[in-house]
Motif scaffolding. Structure first.
Motif, PDB file in Angstrom:
ATOM      1  N   GLU A  19       0.825  -1.210   0.000  1.00 54.20           N
ATOM      2  CA  GLU A  19       0.000   0.000   0.000  1.00 54.20           C
ATOM      3  C   GLU A  19       0.860   1.261   0.000  1.00 54.20           C
ATOM      4  O   GLU A  19       0.538   2.242  -0.665  1.00 54.20           O
ATOM      5  CB  GLU A  19      -0.945  -0.011   1.201  1.00 54.20           C
ATOM      6  N   ARG A  77      -7.236   5.981   3.607  1.00 58.60           N
ATOM      7  CA  ARG A  77      -8.274   5.060   3.144  1.00 58.60           C
ATOM      8  C   ARG A  77      -7.894   3.617   3.483  1.00 58.60           C
ATOM      9  O   ARG A  77      -8.740   2.823   3.893  1.00 58.60           O
ATOM     10  CB  ARG A  77      -8.496   5.209   1.646  1.00 58.60           C
ATOM     11  N   PHE A  78      -6.624   3.276   3.326  1.00 55.00           N
ATOM     12  CA  PHE A  78      -6.159   1.923   3.664  1.00 55.00           C
ATOM     13  C   PHE A  78      -6.378   1.633   5.140  1.00 55.00           C
ATOM     14  O   PHE A  78      -6.866   0.574   5.510  1.00 55.00           O
ATOM     15  CB  PHE A  78      -4.678   1.782   3.309  1.00 55.00           C
ATOM     16  N   ARG A  79      -6.032   2.596   5.971  1.00 55.16           N
ATOM     17  CA  ARG A  79      -6.199   2.412   7.414  1.00 55.16           C
ATOM     18  C   ARG A  79      -7.679   2.334   7.791  1.00 55.16           C
ATOM     19  O   ARG A  79      -8.074   1.532   8.634  1.00 55.16           O
ATOM     20  CB  ARG A  79      -5.520   3.547   8.156  1.00 55.16           C
ATOM     21  N   ALA A  80      -8.518   3.182   7.141  1.00 55.98           N
ATOM     22  CA  ALA A  80      -9.945   3.197   7.458  1.00 55.98           C
ATOM     23  C   ALA A  80     -10.626   1.901   7.018  1.00 55.98           C
ATOM     24  O   ALA A  80     -11.600   1.474   7.628  1.00 55.98           O
ATOM     25  CB  ALA A  80     -10.621   4.391   6.779  1.00 55.98           C
ATOM     26  N   ASP A  81     -10.102   1.272   5.968  1.00 52.16           N
ATOM     27  CA  ASP A  81     -10.675   0.012   5.500  1.00 52.16           C
ATOM     28  C   ASP A  81     -10.210  -1.175   6.335  1.00 52.16           C
ATOM     29  O   ASP A  81     -10.499  -2.312   6.006  1.00 52.16           O
ATOM     30  CB  ASP A  81     -10.297  -0.235   4.031  1.00 52.16           C
ATOM     31  N   GLN A  84      -7.373  -3.906   4.684  1.00 47.74           N
ATOM     32  CA  GLN A  84      -7.738  -4.995   3.780  1.00 47.74           C
ATOM     33  C   GLN A  84      -7.915  -4.460   2.369  1.00 47.74           C
ATOM     34  O   GLN A  84      -9.013  -4.192   1.930  1.00 47.74           O
ATOM     35  CB  GLN A  84      -9.055  -5.652   4.253  1.00 47.74           C
ATOM     36  N   PRO A  85      -6.830  -4.296   1.634  1.00 45.68           N
ATOM     37  CA  PRO A  85      -6.958  -3.774   0.275  1.00 45.68           C
ATOM     38  C   PRO A  85      -7.681  -4.751  -0.626  1.00 45.68           C
ATOM     39  O   PRO A  85      -7.479  -5.960  -0.548  1.00 45.68           O
ATOM     40  CB  PRO A  85      -5.501  -3.608  -0.172  1.00 45.68           C
ATOM     41  N   ARG A  87     -10.649  -5.760  -0.521  1.00 46.99           N
ATOM     42  CA  ARG A  87     -11.705  -6.553   0.111  1.00 46.99           C
ATOM     43  C   ARG A  87     -13.002  -5.777   0.022  1.00 46.99           C
ATOM     44  O   ARG A  87     -13.053  -4.573   0.206  1.00 46.99           O
ATOM     45  CB  ARG A  87     -11.394  -6.825   1.588  1.00 46.99           C
ATOM     46  N   THR A  88     -14.075  -6.472  -0.264  1.00 50.36           N
ATOM     47  CA  THR A  88     -15.380  -5.830  -0.299  1.00 50.36           C
ATOM     48  C   THR A  88     -16.194  -6.271   0.909  1.00 50.36           C
ATOM     49  O   THR A  88     -15.919  -7.295   1.540  1.00 50.36           O
ATOM     50  CB  THR A  88     -16.158  -6.211  -1.581  1.00 50.36           C
ATOM     51  N   ASN A  89     -17.195  -5.500   1.191  1.00 47.67           N
ATOM     52  CA  ASN A  89     -18.090  -5.809   2.293  1.00 47.67           C
ATOM     53  C   ASN A  89     -18.929  -7.031   1.908  1.00 47.67           C
ATOM     54  O   ASN A  89     -19.508  -7.059   0.833  1.00 47.67           O
ATOM     55  CB  ASN A  89     -18.976  -4.580   2.562  1.00 47.67           C
TER      56      ASN A  89
END
Length: 92
Positions: A19, A77-81, A84-85, A87-89
């Motif tokens: 990332e 954005r990486f940290r907020a997700d 998990q780069p 990855r979808t909900n």
């Protein structure tokens, strides 16, 4: 990122490394494109000295700002997700 006993797994460290590389590469690309768009005419054509000087300065400043903004936005954005780069909900 989940921390297990204060240590990250190899997969988590790899994800952070990828990332960071992506953030730096995409920021450098965006900054180069912006610099080329703003300062490119001053480098390619003979313009009045004042216009040439200010185009180069504006291109440099804007490129630096875009670089920093892009790096920060990608990493935030990486940290907020949750780190998990890609990855979808599951509910989506």
């Amino acid at each position: 990122m989940s921390v297990h006993g204060g240590r990250r797994t190899q997969a988590e460290r790899d994800a952070v490394t990828i990332e960071i590389g992506y953030a730096l590469f995409s920021a450098a690309f965006a900054a180069a494109v912006l610099f080329g768009a703003v300062a490119g005419p001053a480098l390619l054509f003979r313009l009045p000295d004042l216009v040439e000087t200010w185009s180069l300065r504006a291109g440099s400043v804007l490129a630096a700002v875009v670089f920093a903004a892009r790096v920060v936005s990608v990493l935030v954005r990486f940290r907020a997700d949750g780190g998990q780069p890609g990855r979808t909900n599951p509910d989506s």
